[in-house]
Design an enzyme around this catalytic site. Structure first.
Site, PDB file in Angstrom:
ATOM      1  N   CYS A 271      -5.303 -16.862  -2.223  1.00 15.57           N
ATOM      2  CA  CYS A 271      -6.062 -17.314  -3.405  1.00 15.57           C
ATOM      3  C   CYS A 271      -7.039 -18.440  -3.103  1.00 15.57           C
ATOM      4  O   CYS A 271      -8.249 -18.248  -3.168  1.00 15.57           O
ATOM      5  CB  CYS A 271      -5.085 -17.774  -4.481  1.00 15.57           C
ATOM      6  SG  CYS A 271      -4.080 -16.438  -5.150  1.00 15.57           S
TER       7      CYS A 271
HETATM    8  N1  LIG Z   1       0.443 -14.231  -4.055  1.00 12.69           N
HETATM    9  C1  LIG Z   1       0.209 -15.160  -4.946  1.00 12.69           C
HETATM   10  O1  LIG Z   1       0.797 -16.242  -4.893  1.00 12.69           O
HETATM   11  C2  LIG Z   1      -0.761 -14.953  -6.082  1.00 12.69           C
HETATM   12  C3  LIG Z   1      -0.750 -15.851  -7.150  1.00 12.69           C
HETATM   13  C4  LIG Z   1      -1.628 -15.665  -8.200  1.00 12.69           C
HETATM   14  C5  LIG Z   1      -2.519 -14.598  -8.164  1.00 12.69           C
HETATM   15  N2  LIG Z   1      -2.516 -13.740  -7.097  1.00 12.69           N
HETATM   16  C6  LIG Z   1      -3.464 -12.617  -7.130  1.00 12.69           C
HETATM   17  O2  LIG Z   1      -2.754 -11.434  -7.452  1.00 12.69           O
HETATM   18  C7  LIG Z   1      -3.308 -10.301  -6.761  1.00 12.69           C
HETATM   19  C8  LIG Z   1      -2.243  -9.625  -5.928  1.00 12.69           C
HETATM   20  O3  LIG Z   1      -1.771 -10.550  -4.966  1.00 12.69           O
HETATM   21  P1  LIG Z   1      -0.434 -10.337  -4.161  1.00 12.69           P
HETATM   22  O4  LIG Z   1      -0.193 -11.606  -3.429  1.00 12.69           O
HETATM   23  O5  LIG Z   1       0.636  -9.790  -5.045  1.00 12.69           O
HETATM   24  O6  LIG Z   1      -0.889  -9.212  -3.140  1.00 12.69           O
HETATM   25  P2  LIG Z   1       0.069  -8.290  -2.213  1.00 12.69           P
HETATM   26  O7  LIG Z   1      -0.758  -7.886  -1.061  1.00 12.69           O
HETATM   27  O8  LIG Z   1       1.360  -9.004  -1.981  1.00 12.69           O
HETATM   28  O9  LIG Z   1       0.384  -7.028  -3.131  1.00 12.69           O
HETATM   29  C9  LIG Z   1      -0.578  -6.122  -3.508  1.00 12.69           C
HETATM   30  C10 LIG Z   1       0.020  -4.723  -3.451  1.00 12.69           C
HETATM   31  O10 LIG Z   1      -0.950  -3.802  -3.939  1.00 12.69           O
HETATM   32  C11 LIG Z   1      -0.806  -2.607  -3.218  1.00 12.69           C
HETATM   33  N3  LIG Z   1      -2.040  -1.810  -3.390  1.00 12.69           N
HETATM   34  C12 LIG Z   1      -3.250  -1.981  -2.821  1.00 12.69           C
HETATM   35  N4  LIG Z   1      -4.134  -1.094  -3.286  1.00 12.69           N
HETATM   36  C13 LIG Z   1      -3.467  -0.326  -4.183  1.00 12.69           C
HETATM   37  C14 LIG Z   1      -3.831   0.744  -5.028  1.00 12.69           C
HETATM   38  N5  LIG Z   1      -5.079   1.200  -5.053  1.00 12.69           N
HETATM   39  N6  LIG Z   1      -2.883   1.293  -5.795  1.00 12.69           N
HETATM   40  C15 LIG Z   1      -1.607   0.835  -5.788  1.00 12.69           C
HETATM   41  N7  LIG Z   1      -1.211  -0.190  -5.034  1.00 12.69           N
HETATM   42  C16 LIG Z   1      -2.122  -0.768  -4.246  1.00 12.69           C
HETATM   43  C17 LIG Z   1      -0.538  -3.055  -1.813  1.00 12.69           C
HETATM   44  O11 LIG Z   1       0.090  -2.047  -1.038  1.00 12.69           O
HETATM   45  C18 LIG Z   1       0.387  -4.262  -2.057  1.00 12.69           C
HETATM   46  O12 LIG Z   1       1.740  -3.894  -2.026  1.00 12.69           O
HETATM   47  C19 LIG Z   1      -4.478 -10.848  -5.956  1.00 12.69           C
HETATM   48  O13 LIG Z   1      -5.646 -10.743  -6.704  1.00 12.69           O
HETATM   49  C20 LIG Z   1      -4.138 -12.331  -5.799  1.00 12.69           C
HETATM   50  O14 LIG Z   1      -5.278 -13.133  -5.629  1.00 12.69           O
HETATM   51  C21 LIG Z   1      -1.646 -13.875  -6.068  1.00 12.69           C
END
Ligand SMILES: NC(=O)c1ccc[n+]([C@@H]2O[C@H](COP(=O)([O-])OP(=O)(O)OC[C@H]3O[C@@H](n4cnc5c(N)ncnc54)[C@H](O)[C@@H]3O)[C@@H](O)[C@H]2O)c1
Length: 439
Positions: A271
């Site tokens: 992020c």
């Molecule tokens: N990790 C954090 O602490 C956090 C906190 C707040 C916001 N975010 C935001 O949330 C979002 C997700 O982050 P995350 O850390 O959970 O990511 P992540 O990589 O842990 O998880 C994302 C998942 O989406 C899946 N994916 C990708 N493309 C796909 C599709 N087309 N269809 C279905 N599944 C699909 C991936 O395989 C993965 O398992 C991002 O935008 C991030 O900026 C993350």
């Protein structure tokens, strides 16, 4: 039955697209509250793991997860076949940047196209991925409307940014307040209603753009403040005789108008490092340069170089070549007590050390068994007194709580501490080179 009634009576079927750090905890919360929840992820290993009752996200409570799967409330699949049967779909896919640091919306666009194929009247789609203002209305909405259904009339759409802080035991998915901005008033009401089933405080705003921008403000606020303290740490090092850590503690005694941020080897994760560039890209479209925000991001990105130079300098003072020096890096996760290495500054430092000729780099991280840097695979080495004694330089890049810092300082010849992890160590302090302590 109206969607509102389905939500209130727990008959709404919930879908969560993307089962990573954000999606899985959210899916487990809904399943725990009794909603039939389907997780959709293209990563088959995650899908199989969930269906086999194996949790892979440390923040998810094991007992809750197992009960959700065993009770049949949480299932996962690697396709979008069930979209038509779902009532509410949360989208939690990655939003990385490209090689040139432009936003990469491909995951959001792909998920939207897949959902559009099964979209039907009455459904509610909530985007949770962090992104720039306009994504929901200018990119997602047209894809969903392509087949003829209209937002606000036939289906509902909202943006609701995620705030999860992996590793944080106090503020979790359930008790962290969440902002919701729907495309129409009704979209906001419905998105608030479903969110309120699993989250204690829900804050409606006037629309998706405000919700998208407020998330960027939250993250850029951190980026700017960390950059400020990183710059002051480097100034303390230059000036000598002022310890930035003591300065921050002293400033923290002010009961209003100040919030402590700490220096370090740089920032990482999915992020804070990325979001300033999402905003910069959007601003440029409006002939506006986010100089201040971009400067902060660049300041933070320069920190791994500064740490690498510190190692080079310290090795230069000793009768050992930088090339042969045994450099033991402690902690490669991007922050303490988590297993996430995405954009970790520790990996960047290791990469830079290698690029500058170091050939004896190893690391230990209790959460990360192996990492790949520039195509080279590294395995976490056991952290033994002998290993610490043997290293020419022990570099603390992540201050995991499980490390015994007294033992580390006792056994190591030289410790470069970029996190003030050794602050409580009394004996052997002369061996510690602390980032920003002005020595
Ligand atoms: N990790 C954090 O602490 C956090 C906190 C707040 C916001 N975010 C935001 O949330 C979002 C997700 O982050 P995350 O850390 O959970 O990511 P992540 O990589 O842990 O998880 C994302 C998942 O989406 C899946 N994916 C990708 N493309 C796909 C599709 N087309 N269809 C279905 N599944 C699909 C991936 O395989 C993965 O398992 C991002 O935008 C991030 O900026 C993350």
């Amino acid at each position: 039955m109206s969607l509102e009634t389905k939500i209130q009576s727990k008959q709404a079927r919930i879908g969560v697209v993307g089962l990573g750090y954000v999606g899985l905890p959210l899916a487990v919360e809904f399943a725990t509250k009794g909603y039939k929840t389907v997780g959709i992820d293209l990563d088959d290993r995650k899908v199989q793991s969930i269906n086999a009752g194996k949790n892979y996200i440390a923040d998810v409570e094991e007992k809750k997860f197992k009960a959700a799967v065993k009770g049949g409330k949480l299932t996962a699949q690697n396709n979008y076949d069930s979209v038509r049967n779902l009532d509410v779909i949360f989208v939690c896919v990655p939003t990385p940047f490209t090689e040139h640091k432009d936003p990469d919306l491909s995951f959001i666009l792909d998920a939207s196209r897949q959902i559009a194929k099964g979209l039907r009247k009455g459904q509610l789609i909530i985007l949770k991925s962090t992104t720039f203002p306009g994504t929901t209305e200018d990119y997602v909405q047209p894809i969903l409307e392509k087949a003829g259904l209209k937002v606000g009339k036939d289906f509902h759409l909202a943006f609701s940014p995620e705030r999860i802080d992996p590793g944080n035991r106090k503020w979790t998915t359930a008790n962290t307040p969440i902002v919701v901005g729907g495309v129409t008033k009704r979209c906001t009401e419905l998105a608030c209603a479903v969110t309120a089933q699993v989250i204690t405080t829900v804050i409606p705003v006037s629309g998706p753009k405000v919700a998208e921008m407020e998330k960027l403000l939250e993250n850029i606020f951190r980026s700017v403040n960390i950059a400020l303290v990183n710059e002051m740490a480097r100034l303390c090092d230059r000036m000598g005789n002022i310890n930035i850590w003591e300065v921050v503690e002293a400033a923290s005694t002010k009961p209003f108008g100040y919030m402590p941020f700490y220096p370090g080897p740089g920032i990482g994760g999915h992020c804070i490092l990325i979001d300033p560039y999402y905003l910069r890209w959007l601003a440029q479209k409006h002939d506006f340069q986010t100089h201040f925000i971009t400067l902060a991001a660049e300041t933070n990105e320069s920190m791994p170089f500064y740490v690498k130079d510190t190692v080079l300098r310290e090795m230069g003072m000793r009768p050992i070549s930088f090339r042969d020096a045994k450099i033991l890096v402690l902690g490669v996760a991007f922050k303490k007590d988590v297993d996430d290495t995405r954009h970790s500054p520790a990996l960047r430092v290791m990469e830079l050390l290698h690029m500058d000729g170091a050939r004896n780099i190893m690391y230990n991280d209790p959460f990360v068994p192996k990492v790949k840097i520039d195509g080279m695979e590294f395995e976490s080495v056991p952290l033994t007194p002998a290993r610490l004694r043997d290293a020419d330089c022990v570099l603390i890049t992540t201050d995991h709580s499980s490390y015994d810092y007294d033992a580390i300082v006792k056994n190591a010849k030289l410790i470069i501490d970029t996190r003030n992890a050794t602050k409580h160590v009394k004996k052997g302090r002369e061996k510690i080179v602390l980032l920003g302590d002005g020595k």
